[in-house]
Scaffold this active site. Sequence first.
Site, PDB file in Angstrom:
ATOM      1  N   SER A  64     -95.595  32.019 -58.791  1.00  0.00           N
ATOM      2  CA  SER A  64     -94.796  31.197 -59.718  1.00  0.00           C
ATOM      3  C   SER A  64     -93.539  31.882 -60.233  1.00  0.00           C
ATOM      4  CB  SER A  64     -95.653  30.803 -60.916  1.00  0.00           C
ATOM      5  OG  SER A  64     -96.513  29.758 -60.555  1.00  0.00           O
ATOM      6  N   LYS A  67     -90.357  30.314 -59.412  1.00  0.00           N
ATOM      7  CA  LYS A  67     -89.944  29.018 -59.984  1.00  0.00           C
ATOM      8  C   LYS A  67     -88.608  29.062 -60.737  1.00  0.00           C
ATOM      9  CE  LYS A  67     -94.703  27.250 -60.327  1.00  0.00           C
ATOM     10  NZ  LYS A  67     -95.839  27.097 -61.268  1.00  0.00           N
ATOM     11  N   TYR A 189     -92.495  24.813 -50.848  1.00  0.00           N
ATOM     12  CA  TYR A 189     -92.972  25.376 -52.124  1.00  0.00           C
ATOM     13  C   TYR A 189     -94.048  26.442 -51.865  1.00  0.00           C
ATOM     14  CZ  TYR A 189     -95.678  25.789 -56.394  1.00  0.00           C
ATOM     15  OH  TYR A 189     -96.382  26.295 -57.462  1.00  0.00           O
ATOM     16  N   TYR A 241     -96.607  29.220 -69.544  1.00  0.00           N
ATOM     17  CA  TYR A 241     -97.463  28.033 -69.616  1.00  0.00           C
ATOM     18  C   TYR A 241     -97.956  27.784 -71.037  1.00  0.00           C
ATOM     19  CZ  TYR A 241     -97.478  29.581 -64.819  1.00  0.00           C
ATOM     20  OH  TYR A 241     -97.093  30.037 -63.623  1.00  0.00           O
ATOM     21  N   VAL A 259     -99.563  33.966 -60.186  1.00  0.00           N
ATOM     22  CA  VAL A 259    -100.978  34.268 -59.979  1.00  0.00           C
ATOM     23  C   VAL A 259    -101.197  35.429 -58.998  1.00  0.00           C
ATOM     24  CG1 VAL A 259    -101.895  32.007 -60.637  1.00  0.00           C
ATOM     25  CG2 VAL A 259    -101.185  32.416 -58.257  1.00  0.00           C
TER      26      VAL A 259
HETATM   27  N1  GLN Z   1     -98.669  28.939 -55.576  1.00  0.00           N
HETATM   28  C1  GLN Z   1     -99.333  28.871 -56.826  1.00  0.00           C
HETATM   29  C2  GLN Z   1     -99.789  27.448 -57.143  1.00  0.00           C
HETATM   30  O1  GLN Z   1     -99.066  26.534 -56.936  1.00  0.00           O
HETATM   31  C3  GLN Z   1     -98.458  29.391 -57.922  1.00  0.00           C
HETATM   32  C4  GLN Z   1     -99.116  29.293 -59.289  1.00  0.00           C
HETATM   33  C5  GLN Z   1     -98.777  30.441 -60.187  1.00  0.00           C
HETATM   34  O2  GLN Z   1     -98.358  31.503 -59.763  1.00  0.00           O
HETATM   35  N2  GLN Z   1     -99.035  30.268 -61.444  1.00  0.00           N
HETATM   36  O3  GLN Z   1    -100.878  27.236 -57.587  1.00  0.00           O
END
Ligand code: GLN
Length: 607
Positions: A64, A67, A189, A241, A259
């Site tokens: 993420s 993003k 993505y 988040y 993550v």
């Molecule tokens: N690729 C992961 C997902 O879409 C990214 C989520 C994250 O890093 N929080 O679940």
Amino acid sequence: MLSPIDHYLQALHARLSDVTSGELASYIPELTKADPAWLGISIVTMDGVAYTVGDADQLFTIQSISKPFVYGMALADRGQENMAEKVGVEPSGDAFNSISLHPRTGAPLNPMINAGAIATTSLVAGRTTEAQWERIESSIATFVGHPVTVDESVYRSESATGHRNRAIAWMLKNFGIVEGEPMDSLENYFRQCAIQVSCRDLAYMAATLANGGVHPLTGRRALPTEHVGQVLSVMATCGMYDFAGSWLYEVGMPAKSGVGGGVIAVVPGRFGIAIFSPRLDAKGNSVRGIEACRHLSRDFGLHMFQQARDPRQALGRVYTGADASSRRKPAGPARQHLIDHAHRIKYLSLHGMLGVDGVEYVIRCMLGMAGDTDCFILDMNQVSGLAESAAQMLHEVRRALAADGKPVVCSRVHRRAAILQPLAKAARNLDRGFLVFEDNDLAVEWCENRLLQGLGATEELAVPLAESPLLRGFSDDLLRLMDTHMSTESYTAGDSILKAGEAGDGRIFFIETGRVSILVPLDDGGHQRISSLGPGMEFGEMTLLGQTQRTASVVADNDVRCRVLRVNDLERLAQQAPQAKILLLENLAKDLAVKLRGATQWIAALA
Ligand code: GLN
């Protein structure tokens, strides 16, 4: 030798090594292969230095953390207004994989949750999904500072299991947020999340955001400045988040976690920070990543609402044209006029990231000095950036002072976009903006010329040989004798008279009319002008001291006429009239003493 920052990071690493709570992300099966003990911390400064400790070069997937960067790309490609219709900027207070869409429009609440990120990925420029991917990959590489690759097994692992994200993508298609084929954008993505980075790489990405969108080492722009604040804002409010509020309260830095175990934090204008530790808390944030940021924020005072700045730091040394004159030394009445008035030229050396606060202080000082000043030089050498609002204020004061007959010029901007762009923007409306000089010498010479304007054009007048400083004390007979041993050479603007590195041929030049520049070659192939000479001045005289190679180049600035004496002819002359040579060497020694004193004064003024 290790710096105190290294010692600090080592102690922090040791302290966090004991923290073993949290779990590896397992909903993407491949991520369970990470070593839970990995811990890397990296801090990058605004001049591109990376401090690292632990597993700072271990590769892992960005997840993420991609993003905010892809959101920046979409902002740059689509514009902020267009993006606002597709993706909101409100914290959702929900988990990263929540389906938080606006009840009426279906727009995801923000680009940091998966829904917003999938939408964002589909909105990056590119006619095909392949072209969009290339844009994403190359832009991430610009943020990192080197090419990046995708961890294919993590990508396939997520693609095979990411049904929740698939559902989100179809929802977005239903609301017309995703424009193309949603499953293709979703694969982009997944790929973007599987880009491999190290903790050090992430710290450079964060530092690029901290540095206004320019990578601090490569100097390449990764994101237009106007979008940097927008990206950092959504990181500050939504980056962690459903932990975003506590994060802002406690740590106070725009941040983003993934993550894969990475966390980045940005301290605008100061640091890029990254931590890598794959064990996650229940909200999907790296446990030790959060802990490390807590420590760093507290110990280094990085919370963004606890910043105090002293505006006086924007202004370094202030000195006058009397402390440091240009290297050109005019002859005759002009010389005396400059001695009397050069203090009315003021140099202000500006420093750092100039915002409204710093510029307000600089302007206050300028206005305070204005009564005693004819020209201002703003030396921008130490300036790293200029806010548009600050540029606007500088322009206003420049125009006000110019209307008062007191020009304000800039020096040493060095073609830096971070300064030129805001200056150019502020100078719209038929105003040509600041006059900019490559170095202080040129700037102060321009100011000196203004001081001399009232005196009439001294430069066009031919100065007779008798007034040449090297020939002081020569009797008329001696001068006449000397003259018979000399020849005349003429040049036009741009002619090269002497070349640095050339073997000296024993010529000494006495300028009768015109002006020449003395240039020394620089390593980068350019030239630095070290002085400018006019009528009544000499050059090449070092050949008298046995110098065999020319150390500087001499170029005619306009039509130049010189009387030229060759060392061999001087020797012949000395047979007839030994005092000619004695006087000449005596004068040369005196002139060198004056130059040395001038150089000492410059150094003292700069110290
Ligand atoms: N690729 C992961 C997902 O879409 C990214 C989520 C994250 O890093 N929080 O679940």
